[in-house]
Design an enzyme around this catalytic site. Structure first.
Site, PDB file in Angstrom:
ATOM      1  N   LYS A  90      14.106  26.518  74.957  1.00  0.00           N
ATOM      2  CA  LYS A  90      13.190  25.972  76.135  1.00  0.00           C
ATOM      3  C   LYS A  90      14.246  24.715  75.782  1.00  0.00           C
ATOM      4  CE  LYS A  90       9.131  27.193  76.179  1.00  0.00           C
ATOM      5  NZ  LYS A  90       7.437  26.777  77.121  1.00  0.00           N
ATOM      6  N   ARG A 149       0.513  22.066  60.064  1.00  0.00           N
ATOM      7  CA  ARG A 149       0.394  21.433  61.556  1.00  0.00           C
ATOM      8  C   ARG A 149      -0.118  20.766  61.811  1.00  0.00           C
ATOM      9  NH1 ARG A 149       4.054  24.644  60.579  1.00  0.00           N
ATOM     10  NH2 ARG A 149       4.783  26.707  60.733  1.00  0.00           N
ATOM     11  N   TYR A 155      13.626  31.510  71.002  1.00  0.00           N
ATOM     12  CA  TYR A 155      13.153  30.625  71.888  1.00  0.00           C
ATOM     13  C   TYR A 155      13.110  29.102  72.081  1.00  0.00           C
ATOM     14  CZ  TYR A 155       7.931  29.064  72.553  1.00  0.00           C
ATOM     15  OH  TYR A 155       6.984  28.431  73.096  1.00  0.00           O
ATOM     16  N   LEU A 176      -3.257  31.307  77.620  1.00  0.00           N
ATOM     17  CA  LEU A 176      -4.174  29.795  77.617  1.00  0.00           C
ATOM     18  C   LEU A 176      -4.442  28.607  77.749  1.00  0.00           C
ATOM     19  CD1 LEU A 176      -5.819  28.645  74.347  1.00  0.00           C
ATOM     20  CD2 LEU A 176      -3.632  28.491  73.397  1.00  0.00           C
ATOM     21  N   THR A 233       2.206  20.125  70.432  1.00  0.00           N
ATOM     22  CA  THR A 233       1.690  21.017  69.728  1.00  0.00           C
ATOM     23  C   THR A 233       0.964  22.254  69.815  1.00  0.00           C
ATOM     24  OG1 THR A 233       0.135  19.788  69.323  1.00  0.00           O
ATOM     25  CG2 THR A 233       1.961  18.200  68.178  1.00  0.00           C
ATOM     26  N   ASP A 272       6.739  32.174  55.946  1.00  0.00           N
ATOM     27  CA  ASP A 272       5.439  30.870  55.732  1.00  0.00           C
ATOM     28  C   ASP A 272       6.279  30.318  57.400  1.00  0.00           C
ATOM     29  OD1 ASP A 272       3.814  30.077  53.879  1.00  0.00           O
ATOM     30  OD2 ASP A 272       4.959  29.183  52.311  1.00  0.00           O
ATOM     31  N   HIS A 313      -0.531  33.652  67.736  1.00  0.00           N
ATOM     32  CA  HIS A 313      -0.088  32.556  67.246  1.00  0.00           C
ATOM     33  C   HIS A 313      -1.077  32.117  65.644  1.00  0.00           C
ATOM     34  CE1 HIS A 313       1.492  30.375  70.670  1.00  0.00           C
ATOM     35  NE2 HIS A 313       2.322  30.001  69.956  1.00  0.00           N
ATOM     36  N   GLY A 338      -2.826  27.480  81.068  1.00  0.00           N
ATOM     37  CA  GLY A 338      -2.828  27.204  81.808  1.00  0.00           C
ATOM     38  C   GLY A 338      -4.644  28.250  82.045  1.00  0.00           C
TER      39      GLY A 338
HETATM   40  P1  NAP Z   1      -0.315  33.283  77.062  1.00  0.00           P
HETATM   41  O1  NAP Z   1      -1.681  32.554  76.968  1.00  0.00           O
HETATM   42  O2  NAP Z   1       0.727  33.477  76.857  1.00  0.00           O
HETATM   43  O3  NAP Z   1       0.852  32.850  79.131  1.00  0.00           O
HETATM   44  C1  NAP Z   1       1.581  33.081  79.007  1.00  0.00           C
HETATM   45  C2  NAP Z   1       1.633  33.474  80.773  1.00  0.00           C
HETATM   46  O4  NAP Z   1       2.470  33.624  80.844  1.00  0.00           O
HETATM   47  C3  NAP Z   1       1.005  34.370  81.198  1.00  0.00           C
HETATM   48  O5  NAP Z   1       0.165  33.406  82.465  1.00  0.00           O
HETATM   49  C4  NAP Z   1       1.374  35.014  81.728  1.00  0.00           C
HETATM   50  O6  NAP Z   1       1.048  35.816  83.140  1.00  0.00           O
HETATM   51  C5  NAP Z   1       2.333  34.339  82.069  1.00  0.00           C
HETATM   52  N1  NAP Z   1       3.754  35.203  82.298  1.00  0.00           N
HETATM   53  C6  NAP Z   1       4.200  35.579  81.430  1.00  0.00           C
HETATM   54  N2  NAP Z   1       5.191  36.307  81.980  1.00  0.00           N
HETATM   55  C7  NAP Z   1       5.738  36.208  83.024  1.00  0.00           C
HETATM   56  C8  NAP Z   1       6.443  36.570  83.848  1.00  0.00           C
HETATM   57  N3  NAP Z   1       7.461  37.124  83.883  1.00  0.00           N
HETATM   58  N4  NAP Z   1       6.350  36.294  85.151  1.00  0.00           N
HETATM   59  C9  NAP Z   1       5.020  35.354  85.580  1.00  0.00           C
HETATM   60  N5  NAP Z   1       3.902  34.553  84.719  1.00  0.00           N
HETATM   61  C10 NAP Z   1       4.275  35.577  83.218  1.00  0.00           C
HETATM   62  O7  NAP Z   1       0.838  31.281  76.468  1.00  0.00           O
HETATM   63  P2  NAP Z   1       0.314  30.030  77.182  1.00  0.00           P
HETATM   64  O8  NAP Z   1      -0.227  29.712  74.864  1.00  0.00           O
HETATM   65  O9  NAP Z   1      -0.409  29.520  77.131  1.00  0.00           O
HETATM   66  O10 NAP Z   1       1.694  29.090  76.811  1.00  0.00           O
HETATM   67  C11 NAP Z   1       2.010  28.535  78.447  1.00  0.00           C
HETATM   68  C12 NAP Z   1       3.370  27.645  77.753  1.00  0.00           C
HETATM   69  O11 NAP Z   1       2.386  26.723  76.443  1.00  0.00           O
HETATM   70  C13 NAP Z   1       4.170  28.101  77.859  1.00  0.00           C
HETATM   71  O12 NAP Z   1       4.992  27.505  77.841  1.00  0.00           O
HETATM   72  C14 NAP Z   1       4.136  28.597  75.642  1.00  0.00           C
HETATM   73  O13 NAP Z   1       5.769  28.265  75.758  1.00  0.00           O
HETATM   74  C15 NAP Z   1       3.679  26.844  76.274  1.00  0.00           C
HETATM   75  N6  NAP Z   1       3.223  26.205  73.859  1.00  0.00           N
HETATM   76  C16 NAP Z   1       2.199  27.246  73.792  1.00  0.00           C
HETATM   77  C17 NAP Z   1       1.558  26.962  72.664  1.00  0.00           C
HETATM   78  C18 NAP Z   1       1.242  27.275  71.820  1.00  0.00           C
HETATM   79  O14 NAP Z   1       0.449  27.464  70.996  1.00  0.00           O
HETATM   80  N7  NAP Z   1       0.614  28.626  72.398  1.00  0.00           N
HETATM   81  C19 NAP Z   1       2.465  25.255  72.004  1.00  0.00           C
HETATM   82  C20 NAP Z   1       3.897  24.688  72.396  1.00  0.00           C
HETATM   83  C21 NAP Z   1       3.857  25.523  73.776  1.00  0.00           C
HETATM   84  P3  NAP Z   1      -0.343  37.127  82.118  1.00  0.00           P
HETATM   85  O15 NAP Z   1      -1.056  36.527  82.018  1.00  0.00           O
HETATM   86  O16 NAP Z   1      -0.010  37.543  83.842  1.00  0.00           O
HETATM   87  O17 NAP Z   1       0.517  38.199  81.585  1.00  0.00           O
HETATM   88  P1  GDP Z   2       4.914  28.140  64.745  1.00  0.00           P
HETATM   89  O1  GDP Z   2       3.244  27.071  64.321  1.00  0.00           O
HETATM   90  O2  GDP Z   2       5.784  28.001  65.336  1.00  0.00           O
HETATM   91  O3  GDP Z   2       5.325  28.090  63.138  1.00  0.00           O
HETATM   92  O4  GDP Z   2       3.589  29.294  65.148  1.00  0.00           O
HETATM   93  P2  GDP Z   2       2.283  29.866  64.387  1.00  0.00           P
HETATM   94  O5  GDP Z   2       0.969  29.753  65.044  1.00  0.00           O
HETATM   95  O6  GDP Z   2       2.382  31.236  64.301  1.00  0.00           O
HETATM   96  O7  GDP Z   2       1.943  29.794  62.614  1.00  0.00           O
HETATM   97  C1  GDP Z   2       2.557  30.271  61.926  1.00  0.00           C
HETATM   98  C2  GDP Z   2       2.056  29.788  60.417  1.00  0.00           C
HETATM   99  O8  GDP Z   2       0.972  30.735  59.904  1.00  0.00           O
HETATM  100  C3  GDP Z   2       3.285  30.304  58.965  1.00  0.00           C
HETATM  101  O9  GDP Z   2       2.636  29.724  57.928  1.00  0.00           O
HETATM  102  C4  GDP Z   2       1.921  31.595  59.140  1.00  0.00           C
HETATM  103  O10 GDP Z   2       2.560  32.106  57.660  1.00  0.00           O
HETATM  104  C5  GDP Z   2       1.190  31.421  58.967  1.00  0.00           C
HETATM  105  N1  GDP Z   2      -0.134  32.443  58.932  1.00  0.00           N
HETATM  106  C6  GDP Z   2      -1.155  32.288  58.861  1.00  0.00           C
HETATM  107  N2  GDP Z   2      -1.577  33.617  58.983  1.00  0.00           N
HETATM  108  C7  GDP Z   2      -1.431  33.699  59.740  1.00  0.00           C
HETATM  109  C8  GDP Z   2      -1.404  35.037  61.169  1.00  0.00           C
HETATM  110  O11 GDP Z   2      -1.956  35.740  61.323  1.00  0.00           O
HETATM  111  N3  GDP Z   2      -0.506  35.230  62.384  1.00  0.00           N
HETATM  112  C9  GDP Z   2       0.409  34.056  62.793  1.00  0.00           C
HETATM  113  N4  GDP Z   2       1.143  33.733  63.620  1.00  0.00           N
HETATM  114  N5  GDP Z   2       0.570  32.951  61.645  1.00  0.00           N
HETATM  115  C10 GDP Z   2       0.264  32.963  60.335  1.00  0.00           C
END
Ligand code: NAP
Ligand code: GDP
Length: 321
Positions: free
Chosen positions: A147, A215, A143, A18, A171, A277, A186, A20
């Site tokens: 981190k 959030r 996690y 997402l 966030t 929640d 998520h 990247g």
């Molecule tokens: P994502 O869509 O699940 O992408 C994860 C990436 O990591 C993919 O490119 C995946 O490669 C790669 N990866 C996973 N395991 C690996 C391994 N063993 N070796 C090499 N590459 C690996 O996650 P994202 O949401 O973009 O998250 C990116 C960063 O943002 C993370 O550090 C996460 O903790 C941080 N973050 C995310 C959120 C959020 O809401 N999503 C919020 C705060 C921080 P493949 O595609 O090949 O599997």
């Molecule tokens: P967080 O922000 O790290 O807690 O992670 P999430 O992105 O999984 O958000 C979780 C919050 O969304 C919690 O309050 C859940 O109860 C609510 N939620 C509602 N529907 C969903 C769903 O379909 N998937 C997830 N992951 N969370 C949900």
């Protein structure tokens, strides 16, 4: 960015996810990023949990700058069920990437934390100085501790080896190329997928939990632009929160209703209150960012959600889900 032998090579781990993919789109559309060679990695380029595979990548790419996003990532429900794997896999990846950045003399490393690693019992808003002030919420402690160690090690590498390592704290992120798995993803991608199925099958749109948690959400395109700015212009080991202002915090119910509208779903919205929640809120201060980038315009959430919903509908057959 300064150069090594005339070449700037920016390597993005997790380049297929997402976050990247949003950096890739930002770089592709921005003329000023053409002064560097950008390399976007996925797990197919090598498993970053494996030290030898990580070294092979650094040997081949020879990056001068690294944005480290690769991680085992998941929503609340994945985090609750796989705490050991969330800790171990992320510790391995982070250790291998940081140590290779030291060995290969990378000029700058930007790693990624998250607001869900913040202390659970705290005062609000939380800022960059408060990360280690208390235990994280139990639902994602595997996690969160993995981190948090990035921030600790950034300082240790600076003290002992003079490394220029820092971190960003986004966030909750949303946008195209997300993981739309209902069980593992998520909240935003999970709700988009569930709303799509409810519309298709004529069933209720089910939101997990009470809908009351709060959030802050950032659109992936905004985060990408800010992260590239951090790589170029933010010079401190201390982390920086990349977030919309506190006033833009929304409830999960607000998000569900915005997704319902973006998907043009006319049926019933149900809250399954027996589901968890998670953390009630983790309100982050964006004062540091606002001080450095007062000009930055965030994408309004309804607009960003519409883009994420449209992307999911257009890519339903092939996207991660
Ligand atoms: P994502 O869509 O699940 O992408 C994860 C990436 O990591 C993919 O490119 C995946 O490669 C790669 N990866 C996973 N395991 C690996 C391994 N063993 N070796 C090499 N590459 C690996 O996650 P994202 O949401 O973009 O998250 C990116 C960063 O943002 C993370 O550090 C996460 O903790 C941080 N973050 C995310 C959120 C959020 O809401 N999503 C919020 C705060 C921080 P493949 O595609 O090949 O599997
Ligand atoms: P967080 O922000 O790290 O807690 O992670 P999430 O992105 O999984 O958000 C979780 C919050 O969304 C919690 O309050 C859940 O109860 C609510 N939620 C509602 N529907 C969903 C769903 O379909 N998937 C997830 N992951 N969370 C949900």
């Amino acid at each position: 960015m300064s150069e090594t032998n005339g070449k700037v090579v920016c390597m993005v781990t997790g380049g297929s996810g997402l976050y990247g993919m949003a950096i890739r789109a930002h770089v592709d559309s921005s003329a000023e990023e053409k002064d560097a060679t950008w390399v976007f990695l996925s797990s197919k380029d090598g498993d970053l949990r494996d030290r030898k595979a990580t070294e092979a990548i650094f040997e081949r790419v020879r990056p001068t700058h690294v944005i480290h996003l690769a991680a085992m990532v998941g929503g609340l429900f994945a985090n609750m069920s796989k705490k050991v794997e969330f800790y171990r896999e992320n510790m391995l990846m982070n250790d291998n990437v940081m140590e290779c950045c030291r060995i290969y003399k990378v000029q700058k490393l930007v790693s990624c934390l998250s607001t869900c690693i913040f202390p659970d019992k705290t005062t609000y808003p939380i800022d960059e100085t408060m990360i280690h002030d208390g235990a994280p919420h139990l639902s994602n402690e595997g996690y969160a501790y993995a981190k948090r160690m990035i921030d600790v090690m950034n300082r240790c590498y600076k003290d002992e080896y003079g490394c220029n390592f820092t971190s960003v704290i986004p966030t909750n992120i949303y946008g195209p190329h997300d993981n739309y798995s209902i069980q593992g993803g998520h909240v935003v991608p999970g709700l988009i997928h569930k709303c799509y199925l409810a519309k298709k099958n004529g069933t209720p749109f089910e939101v997990w939990g009470t809908g009351s948690p709060l959030r802050q959400f950032i659109y992936s395109g905004d985060l990408a632009a800010l992260t590239v700015w951090v790589l170029r212009s933010y010079d401190s080991t201390d982390p920086i929160i990349l977030s919309v202002p506190e006033e833009k915090e929304v409830t999960i119910k607000d998000v569900a209703l915005m997704i319902r509208d973006a998907m043009e779903f006319k049926g019933e919205v149900k809250f399954l209150t027996d589901k968890a929640d998670g953390q009630y809120k983790k309100t982050a201060s964006n004062e540091k960012l606002a001080g450095l980038r007062p000009d930055f315009q965030f994408t309004p959430m309804a607009e960003g959600l519409k883009k994420a919903c449209d992307w999911f509908c257009a890519n339903y057959e092939t996207c991660r889900k």
